[in-house]
Design an enzyme around this catalytic site. Sequence first.
Site, PDB file in Angstrom:
ATOM      1  CG  ASP A   1      72.138  80.599 -35.625  1.00 11.65           C
ATOM      2  OD1 ASP A   1      72.297  79.504 -35.052  1.00 11.65           O
ATOM      3  OD2 ASP A   1      72.488  81.681 -35.135  1.00 11.65           O
TER       4      ASP A   1
ATOM      5  CG  HIS B   1      77.499  87.302 -35.488  1.00 13.41           C
ATOM      6  ND1 HIS B   1      78.609  87.219 -34.682  1.00 13.41           N
ATOM      7  CD2 HIS B   1      76.463  86.883 -34.731  1.00 13.41           C
ATOM      8  CE1 HIS B   1      78.252  86.766 -33.499  1.00 13.41           C
ATOM      9  NE2 HIS B   1      76.956  86.569 -33.483  1.00 13.41           N
ATOM     10  CG  PHE B   2      74.113  92.778 -37.978  1.00 13.42           C
ATOM     11  CD1 PHE B   2      73.404  93.711 -37.229  1.00 13.42           C
ATOM     12  CD2 PHE B   2      75.366  93.132 -38.462  1.00 13.42           C
ATOM     13  CE1 PHE B   2      73.930  94.976 -36.973  1.00 13.42           C
ATOM     14  CE2 PHE B   2      75.899  94.393 -38.209  1.00 13.42           C
ATOM     15  CZ  PHE B   2      75.179  95.316 -37.467  1.00 13.42           C
ATOM     16  CG  HIS B   3      71.713  86.963 -34.197  1.00 19.65           C
ATOM     17  ND1 HIS B   3      71.778  85.612 -33.969  1.00 19.65           N
ATOM     18  CD2 HIS B   3      72.727  87.508 -33.487  1.00 19.65           C
ATOM     19  CE1 HIS B   3      72.768  85.352 -33.141  1.00 19.65           C
ATOM     20  NE2 HIS B   3      73.368  86.486 -32.827  1.00 19.65           N
TER      21      HIS B   3
ATOM     22  CD  GLN C   1      80.586  89.148 -29.850  1.00 16.91           C
ATOM     23  OE1 GLN C   1      80.815  90.113 -29.109  1.00 16.91           O
ATOM     24  NE2 GLN C   1      81.081  89.047 -31.070  1.00 16.91           N
TER      25      GLN C   1
HETATM   26  P1  5GP Z   1      76.144  85.318 -30.785  1.00 15.62           P
HETATM   27  O1  5GP Z   1      75.825  84.533 -29.540  1.00 15.62           O
HETATM   28  O2  5GP Z   1      77.645  85.455 -30.883  1.00 15.62           O
HETATM   29  O3  5GP Z   1      75.418  86.591 -30.933  1.00 15.62           O
HETATM   30  O4  5GP Z   1      75.666  84.444 -32.011  1.00 15.62           O
HETATM   31  C1  5GP Z   1      76.349  83.350 -32.512  1.00 15.62           C
HETATM   32  C2  5GP Z   1      75.370  82.550 -33.307  1.00 15.62           C
HETATM   33  O5  5GP Z   1      76.089  81.593 -34.060  1.00 15.62           O
HETATM   34  C3  5GP Z   1      74.351  81.770 -32.458  1.00 15.62           C
HETATM   35  O6  5GP Z   1      73.045  82.116 -32.832  1.00 15.62           O
HETATM   36  C4  5GP Z   1      74.679  80.313 -32.735  1.00 15.62           C
HETATM   37  O7  5GP Z   1      73.534  79.515 -32.791  1.00 15.62           O
HETATM   38  C5  5GP Z   1      75.387  80.374 -34.070  1.00 15.62           C
HETATM   39  N1  5GP Z   1      76.367  79.350 -34.290  1.00 15.62           N
HETATM   40  C6  5GP Z   1      77.254  78.835 -33.403  1.00 15.62           C
HETATM   41  N2  5GP Z   1      78.058  77.933 -33.992  1.00 15.62           N
HETATM   42  C7  5GP Z   1      77.656  77.878 -35.285  1.00 15.62           C
HETATM   43  C8  5GP Z   1      78.115  77.103 -36.404  1.00 15.62           C
HETATM   44  O8  5GP Z   1      79.035  76.303 -36.336  1.00 15.62           O
HETATM   45  N3  5GP Z   1      77.474  77.318 -37.599  1.00 15.62           N
HETATM   46  C9  5GP Z   1      76.434  78.207 -37.718  1.00 15.62           C
HETATM   47  N4  5GP Z   1      75.864  78.308 -38.914  1.00 15.62           N
HETATM   48  N5  5GP Z   1      75.976  78.929 -36.674  1.00 15.62           N
HETATM   49  C10 5GP Z   1      76.588  78.768 -35.478  1.00 15.62           C
END
Ligand code: 5GP
Length: 144
Positions: free
Chosen positions: A37, A107-109, A101
Amino acid sequence: MTLHATYDADNIFAKIIRGEMPSVKLYETDAVLAFMDVFPQSEGHCLAIHKTATAINLFDVDGESLAALIAAVQKVGAAVRDGLKPDGVRIAQFNGAPAGQTVYHLHFHIIPVYDGRALGGHAGGSPADAALLEKTAEKIRSAL
Ligand code: 5GP
């Protein structure tokens, strides 16, 4: 973004899968990809996605793809545990903007948690230092 949106093939993770955007990769098969991330909440925060299932959230994905994805989460999570030696590992997954989100490809963190070190905020702040991200990734890869 609601829970019933249409998948956008130009979301950032779809671009990472197609190689149109860079990522620090940890583990990849024909089906799944795990990568760092770029806005990590802790040292070693990484993400696992399915490469061909065009699912926005947990409720969109077929069972076979989900099984492959959660197996990758377990495998990479174990490598995070062994490679970085955190005190805990948080596995998180958000469905819909109101739930947190921000990227609309399932996706999973995988978030290592270290005693005495507070987690950073979710999906924000400044991007991680690229050299540090690679160094951390190498420790995870070596434990795969
Ligand atoms: P969500 O908020 O959808 O659960 O998680 C999205 C995740 O993607 C976040 O933790 C954010 O930091 C990460 N993220 C956003 N843009 C990018 C990117 O361009 N590359 C990577 N590797 N991670 C990203």
